[in-house]
Design a protein around this motif. Structure first.
Motif, mmCIF file in Angstrom:
data_model
loop_
_atom_site.group_PDB
_atom_site.id
_atom_site.type_symbol
_atom_site.label_atom_id
_atom_site.label_comp_id
_atom_site.label_asym_id
_atom_site.label_seq_id
_atom_site.Cartn_x
_atom_site.Cartn_y
_atom_site.Cartn_z
ATOM 1 N N GLU A 111 0.811 -1.200 0.013
ATOM 2 C CA GLU A 111 0.080 0.112 0.009
ATOM 3 C C GLU A 111 0.819 1.164 0.084
ATOM 4 O O GLU A 111 1.813 1.338 0.797
ATOM 5 C CB GLU A 111 -0.825 0.284 1.247
ATOM 6 C CG GLU A 111 -1.860 -1.100 1.248
ATOM 7 C CD GLU A 111 -2.571 -1.193 2.623
ATOM 8 O OE1 GLU A 111 -3.571 -0.364 2.887
ATOM 9 O OE2 GLU A 111 -2.221 -2.099 3.357
ATOM 10 N N PHE A 113 1.230 5.459 0.056
ATOM 11 C CA PHE A 113 0.377 6.618 0.587
ATOM 12 C C PHE A 113 1.577 7.733 0.208
ATOM 13 O O PHE A 113 2.529 7.980 0.709
ATOM 14 C CB PHE A 113 0.115 6.852 1.927
ATOM 15 C CG PHE A 113 -0.401 5.436 2.498
ATOM 16 C CD1 PHE A 113 -1.889 5.599 2.587
ATOM 17 C CD2 PHE A 113 0.028 4.291 3.016
ATOM 18 C CE1 PHE A 113 -2.724 4.535 3.015
ATOM 19 C CE2 PHE A 113 -0.852 3.267 3.449
ATOM 20 C CZ PHE A 113 -2.030 3.295 3.555
ATOM 21 N N ILE A 122 -4.690 12.779 -0.139
ATOM 22 C CA ILE A 122 -3.609 11.724 -0.030
ATOM 23 C C ILE A 122 -4.042 10.678 -1.258
ATOM 24 O O ILE A 122 -5.042 10.153 -1.585
ATOM 25 C CB ILE A 122 -3.770 10.737 1.217
ATOM 26 C CG1 ILE A 122 -3.529 12.030 2.515
ATOM 27 C CG2 ILE A 122 -3.041 9.808 1.286
ATOM 28 C CD1 ILE A 122 -3.691 11.329 3.804
ATOM 29 N N SER A 123 -2.781 10.510 -1.845
ATOM 30 C CA SER A 123 -2.687 9.389 -3.038
ATOM 31 C C SER A 123 -2.638 7.941 -2.562
ATOM 32 O O SER A 123 -1.576 7.799 -1.855
ATOM 33 C CB SER A 123 -1.721 9.717 -4.046
ATOM 34 O OG SER A 123 -1.551 8.707 -4.942
ATOM 35 N N TYR A 124 -3.546 7.349 -2.680
ATOM 36 C CA TYR A 124 -3.672 5.717 -2.152
ATOM 37 C C TYR A 124 -3.702 4.717 -3.107
ATOM 38 O O TYR A 124 -4.451 4.896 -4.139
ATOM 39 C CB TYR A 124 -4.707 5.751 -1.207
ATOM 40 C CG TYR A 124 -4.922 4.295 -0.576
ATOM 41 C CD1 TYR A 124 -4.055 3.977 0.461
ATOM 42 C CD2 TYR A 124 -5.734 3.369 -0.894
ATOM 43 C CE1 TYR A 124 -4.123 2.579 0.997
ATOM 44 C CE2 TYR A 124 -5.793 2.276 -0.503
ATOM 45 C CZ TYR A 124 -5.098 1.743 0.373
ATOM 46 O OH TYR A 124 -5.190 0.494 0.947
ATOM 47 N N GLN A 125 -2.633 3.953 -2.987
ATOM 48 C CA GLN A 125 -2.561 2.886 -4.066
ATOM 49 C C GLN A 125 -2.438 1.629 -3.546
ATOM 50 O O GLN A 125 -1.932 1.461 -2.539
ATOM 51 C CB GLN A 125 -1.338 2.841 -5.057
ATOM 52 C CG GLN A 125 -1.681 4.119 -6.028
ATOM 53 C CD GLN A 125 -0.868 4.227 -7.195
ATOM 54 O OE1 GLN A 125 0.778 4.094 -6.560
ATOM 55 N NE2 GLN A 125 -0.882 4.247 -8.490
ATOM 56 N N LYS A 126 -3.221 0.414 -4.062
ATOM 57 C CA LYS A 126 -2.841 -0.717 -3.174
ATOM 58 C C LYS A 126 -2.685 -1.862 -4.415
ATOM 59 O O LYS A 126 -3.348 -2.120 -5.143
ATOM 60 C CB LYS A 126 -4.169 -1.167 -2.268
ATOM 61 C CG LYS A 126 -3.868 -2.518 -1.687
ATOM 62 C CD LYS A 126 -5.145 -2.933 -0.918
ATOM 63 C CE LYS A 126 -4.850 -4.134 0.057
ATOM 64 N NZ LYS A 126 -5.790 -4.355 1.049
ATOM 65 N N THR A 138 -10.842 1.203 -4.392
ATOM 66 C CA THR A 138 -10.158 1.875 -2.831
ATOM 67 C C THR A 138 -11.145 2.815 -2.233
ATOM 68 O O THR A 138 -10.668 3.469 -1.256
ATOM 69 C CB THR A 138 -8.928 2.695 -3.400
ATOM 70 O OG1 THR A 138 -9.376 3.809 -4.000
ATOM 71 C CG2 THR A 138 -7.892 1.939 -3.739
ATOM 72 N N ASN A 141 -11.575 2.786 2.098
ATOM 73 C CA ASN A 141 -10.190 2.666 2.889
ATOM 74 C C ASN A 141 -9.809 3.708 3.924
ATOM 75 O O ASN A 141 -8.664 3.895 4.189
ATOM 76 C CB ASN A 141 -9.347 2.428 1.737
ATOM 77 C CG ASN A 141 -9.277 1.300 1.064
ATOM 78 O OD1 ASN A 141 -9.630 0.222 1.846
ATOM 79 N ND2 ASN A 141 -9.189 1.081 -0.098
ATOM 80 N N ILE A 145 -6.262 3.903 6.009
ATOM 81 C CA ILE A 145 -5.498 5.321 5.788
ATOM 82 C C ILE A 145 -5.331 6.086 7.115
ATOM 83 O O ILE A 145 -4.164 6.167 7.697
ATOM 84 C CB ILE A 145 -5.992 6.118 4.903
ATOM 85 C CG1 ILE A 145 -6.113 5.649 3.397
ATOM 86 C CG2 ILE A 145 -5.045 7.547 4.868
ATOM 87 C CD1 ILE A 145 -6.816 6.432 2.421
#
Length: 157
Positions: A111, A113, A122-126, A138, A141, A145
């Motif tokens: 993950e 952030f 906030i850029s969030y990738q999983k 996403t 979440n 976070i």
């Protein structure tokens, strides 16, 4: 003299046959290695914290850049632009080399952030598993976070 030569030859042969080639037992844990395509996501980051969950049999590491480390050391002030955190989770498995030891096994997720402009953005990738499949869904979440942003720095001696 012949006896000493024969005895030396027998001892030498015993030593040669006693040595085994452990080719099938690798010393590297390739199963827990990060996929090559994601190595650049964690390069230059430092370990902030580690976590072991015995109920789910998982191990996790939190990595961060220097900005994130300074924020966490300052008792978790709001996240600022430029911070990057990476949470990597693995299954646990028994260590084949040490009885009773547990090491990271198969990669579960990565993950990432990144604070684009503070806490509001906030850029969030999983990424799931070794196949590095990005999880597109996403939504929901927010709790995840928040939990990762509240992590404290590990205390080292």
């Amino acid at each position: 003299m012949k006896t000493i030569t024969y005895f030396t030859a027998i001892i030498t042969l015993l030593f040669l046959f006693a040595c085994s080639d452990k080719e099938n037992q690798t010393s590297l844990n390739n199963e827990a290695s990060l996929p090559y395509a994601l190595l650049n996501k964690v390069s230059g980051l430092k370990v902030i914290n580690s976590s072991i969950n015995n109920k789910t049999h998982t191990t996790a590491l939190l990595y961060g850049n220097q900005q994130a480390i300074q924020r966490i050391k300052a008792n978790g002030s709001p996240i600022e632009k430029g911070e990057k955190l990476v949470w990597i989770t693995w299954h646990q498995k028994s260590d084949p080399n040490w009885i009773g030891a547990i090491i990271p096994g198969k990669l579960i997720s990565i993950e990432i952030f990144e604070a684009v402009s503070g806490k509001a953005n906030i850029s969030y990738q999983k990424f799931d598993g070794n196949a590095i499949q990005i999880k597109k869904d996403t939504l929901g979440n927010h709790n995840r976070i928040e939990m990762i942003l509240k992590q404290k720095m590990a205390i080292l001696p």
